[in-house]
Design an enzyme around this catalytic site. Structure first.
Site, short mmCIF file in Angstrom:
data_model
loop_
_atom_site.label_atom_id
_atom_site.label_comp_id
_atom_site.label_asym_id
_atom_site.label_seq_id
_atom_site.Cartn_x
_atom_site.Cartn_y
_atom_site.Cartn_z
N LYS A 1 42.08 43.76 42.83
CA LYS A 1 42.13 44.43 44.14
C LYS A 1 41.28 43.73 45.19
CE LYS A 1 39.33 46.89 41.40
NZ LYS A 1 39.43 46.93 40.05
N GLU B 1 30.47 46.47 35.39
CA GLU B 1 30.23 45.04 35.23
C GLU B 1 28.73 44.78 35.20
OE1 GLU B 1 32.53 42.81 38.06
OE2 GLU B 1 34.20 44.20 37.81
N LYS C 1 40.40 49.32 47.41
CA LYS C 1 41.57 50.10 46.99
C LYS C 1 42.16 50.86 48.18
CE LYS C 1 39.97 50.43 42.24
NZ LYS C 1 39.06 51.13 41.32
N1 LIG Z 1 39.04 46.40 33.25
C1 LIG Z 1 39.72 47.32 33.91
O1 LIG Z 1 39.85 48.47 33.46
C2 LIG Z 1 40.40 47.00 35.22
C3 LIG Z 1 41.19 47.98 35.85
C4 LIG Z 1 41.86 47.66 37.05
C5 LIG Z 1 41.68 46.40 37.60
N2 LIG Z 1 40.86 45.48 36.98
C6 LIG Z 1 40.71 44.16 37.60
O2 LIG Z 1 41.28 43.19 36.74
C7 LIG Z 1 40.55 41.97 36.81
C8 LIG Z 1 40.14 41.54 35.41
O3 LIG Z 1 39.32 42.55 34.83
P1 LIG Z 1 38.90 42.45 33.28
O4 LIG Z 1 38.16 43.72 33.01
O5 LIG Z 1 40.05 42.07 32.43
O6 LIG Z 1 37.84 41.25 33.35
P2 LIG Z 1 37.16 40.47 32.10
O7 LIG Z 1 37.32 41.25 30.86
O8 LIG Z 1 35.80 40.11 32.56
O9 LIG Z 1 38.06 39.14 31.95
C9 LIG Z 1 38.04 38.15 32.95
C10 LIG Z 1 38.79 36.93 32.44
O10 LIG Z 1 38.78 35.97 33.50
C11 LIG Z 1 38.31 34.71 32.99
N3 LIG Z 1 37.59 34.02 34.08
C12 LIG Z 1 36.51 34.45 34.75
N4 LIG Z 1 36.15 33.57 35.69
C13 LIG Z 1 37.03 32.55 35.60
C14 LIG Z 1 37.19 31.32 36.29
N5 LIG Z 1 36.37 30.97 37.28
N6 LIG Z 1 38.23 30.51 35.94
C15 LIG Z 1 39.06 30.84 34.93
N7 LIG Z 1 38.95 32.00 34.23
C16 LIG Z 1 37.96 32.84 34.56
C17 LIG Z 1 37.41 35.06 31.85
O11 LIG Z 1 37.34 33.93 30.99
P3 LIG Z 1 36.48 33.95 29.63
O12 LIG Z 1 37.28 34.83 28.68
O13 LIG Z 1 36.45 32.54 29.20
O14 LIG Z 1 35.17 34.55 29.99
C18 LIG Z 1 38.16 36.26 31.24
O15 LIG Z 1 39.17 35.82 30.35
C19 LIG Z 1 39.39 42.22 37.79
O16 LIG Z 1 39.75 41.74 39.06
C20 LIG Z 1 39.26 43.74 37.81
O17 LIG Z 1 38.76 44.23 39.03
C21 LIG Z 1 40.23 45.75 35.80
#
Ligand SMILES: NC(=O)c1ccc[n+]([C@@H]2O[C@H](COP(=O)([O-])OP(=O)(O)OC[C@H]3O[C@@H](n4cnc5c(N)ncnc54)[C@H](OP(=O)(O)O)[C@@H]3O)[C@@H](O)[C@H]2O)c1
Length: 331
Positions: free
Chosen positions: A113, A197, A212
């Site tokens: 978002k 986070e 949002k």
């Molecule tokens: N978690 C939720 O419930 C949720 C809900 C709605 C929206 N979101 C949104 O969805 C997105 C992802 O959330 P998440 O919880 O899945 O995050 P996460 O678990 O922290 O995963 C992030 C992923 O991105 C990779 N990454 C980070 N920086 C990078 C870079 N510079 N280049 C390449 N890859 C990179 C990480 O690689 P590594 O694995 O190597 O660390 C990891 O695989 C965010 O924008 C968040 O706001 C999340």
């Protein structure tokens, strides 16, 4: 009795749900909480999607599945994807990847978002190019907020107000503060539960909810407010004493994100408000989200459900993938 086959007006092997779906080559941007759930869902869609590459920050070795794991964005685009699915954190790499996707004519589905809210130009450019650009998961996790807004508009309703608890992390922390737990311990518990986070300030200072709101404003009113310009209260402005005092008086503090149509235009705010404890938005617990949508006709729709977490969020992303497939891969 008529058989099912006789009731269909086309042969089963030409049923539109199967025969007309194209095959999409997909690059996953990130493979953390959200995209590892998305990957599992895509693996259940053989013949419809093919994983061209997965981009992560840390290199992976070959033993982690039969995929091309890359750390270089440009190399990932060189695999010739039709679609990128972005579940990167709010970072420069995510912004670069989405810009590159639109430039190269690649469909975009995103949960991010923050980037989608501050770069309305990317969506506008993608739409002008006829590309798919969807982000159902970016608002409400598994709660269909943007979809409901779009449906109300399509049915001719005029939306006058959208108000809700849009940030599950703040709500989770508020729930612990209400039990008399201090800020540091409440934040640590939210982090341990996987809702906050490492730096929870975007959630607790209201920026996440503001992003949002900016996306809801785009869907409801065709405007693109700057999320950084939306006034927001910070949870740190409240004391545990204030929260407990409100509880004693039958009130609960909630981080309320609101868009309303006023004489001067659409007004957006993120405010900490004490609501009567039986109010629909006060009863939201833990990481849940809840949203009220009011229309000029008097229609009020109330949505609630899991605002975060792998299963609901990946489910929303996968629904965007299915919609793109059903649409013949077009935007
Ligand atoms: N978690 C939720 O419930 C949720 C809900 C709605 C929206 N979101 C949104 O969805 C997105 C992802 O959330 P998440 O919880 O899945 O995050 P996460 O678990 O922290 O995963 C992030 C992923 O991105 C990779 N990454 C980070 N920086 C990078 C870079 N510079 N280049 C390449 N890859 C990179 C990480 O690689 P590594 O694995 O190597 O660390 C990891 O695989 C965010 O924008 C968040 O706001 C999340």
């Amino acid at each position: 009795m008529m058989s099912l086959v006789a009731a269909l007006d086309y042969p089963l092997d030409l049923a539109p749900t199967t025969a007309l779906k194209p095959r999409l080559r997909v690059v996953l941007l990130g493979c953390g909480t959200v995209n590892s759930g998305v990957l599992a869902g895509l693996e259940d869609m053989p013949g419809q999607v093919e994983i061209a590459a997965i981009v992560t920050r840390r290199p992976r070795n070959e033993s982690e599945g039969a995929y091309a794991w890359l750390t270089d964005l440009t190399a990932a685009f060189d695999t010739g994807p039709d679609l990128v699915i972005d579940a990167l954190p709010d970072c420069a790499a995510a912004e670069k990847a989405l810009a590159l996707a639109v430039e190269r004519g690649v469909h975009v589905i995103s949960a991010n978002k923050a980037v989608i809210a501050r770069r309305p130009d990317l969506e506008a450019k993608a739409r002008r190019a006829g590309l798919g650009f969807a982000y159902s998961a970016a608002v409400g996790g598994g709660v269909p907020v943007l979809e409901t807004v779009a449906r109300l508009k399509a049915s001719g309703e005029t939306i006058t107000r959208v108000r809700g608890v849009l940030n599950g992390t703040s709500n989770f922390v508020l729930g612990l503060l209400e039990k008399g737990i201090g800020f540091d311990d409440a934040i640590a518990a939210a982090q341990a539960a996987g809702f906050a986070e490492e730096d929870p300030s975007a959630d607790l200072d209201g920026l996440d909810a503001a992003a949002k709101l900016a996306l809801i404003a785009r869907a409801a009113f065709d405007i693109a407010p700057d999320p950084y310009a939306i006034p927001a209260d910070s949870l740190f402005d409240l004391s545990v004493g204030q929260i407990l005092g409100a509880r004693e008086n039958g009130l609960r503090y909630r981080q309320l994100a609101e868009l309303s149509v006023q004489a001067e235009g659409v007004v957006a705010t993120v405010r900490l408000q004490a609501l009567p404890e039986d109010h629909a938005l006060a009863r939201v617990e833990n990481e849940e989200n809840a949203v009220e949508i009011d229309c000029a006709s008097g229609t009020r729709i109330v949505l609630n459900g899991k605002g975060a977490g792998q299963t609901p969020t990946a489910g929303s992303v996968l629904s965007d993938v299915r919609a793109l497939l059903a649409n013949g891969g077009a935007g």
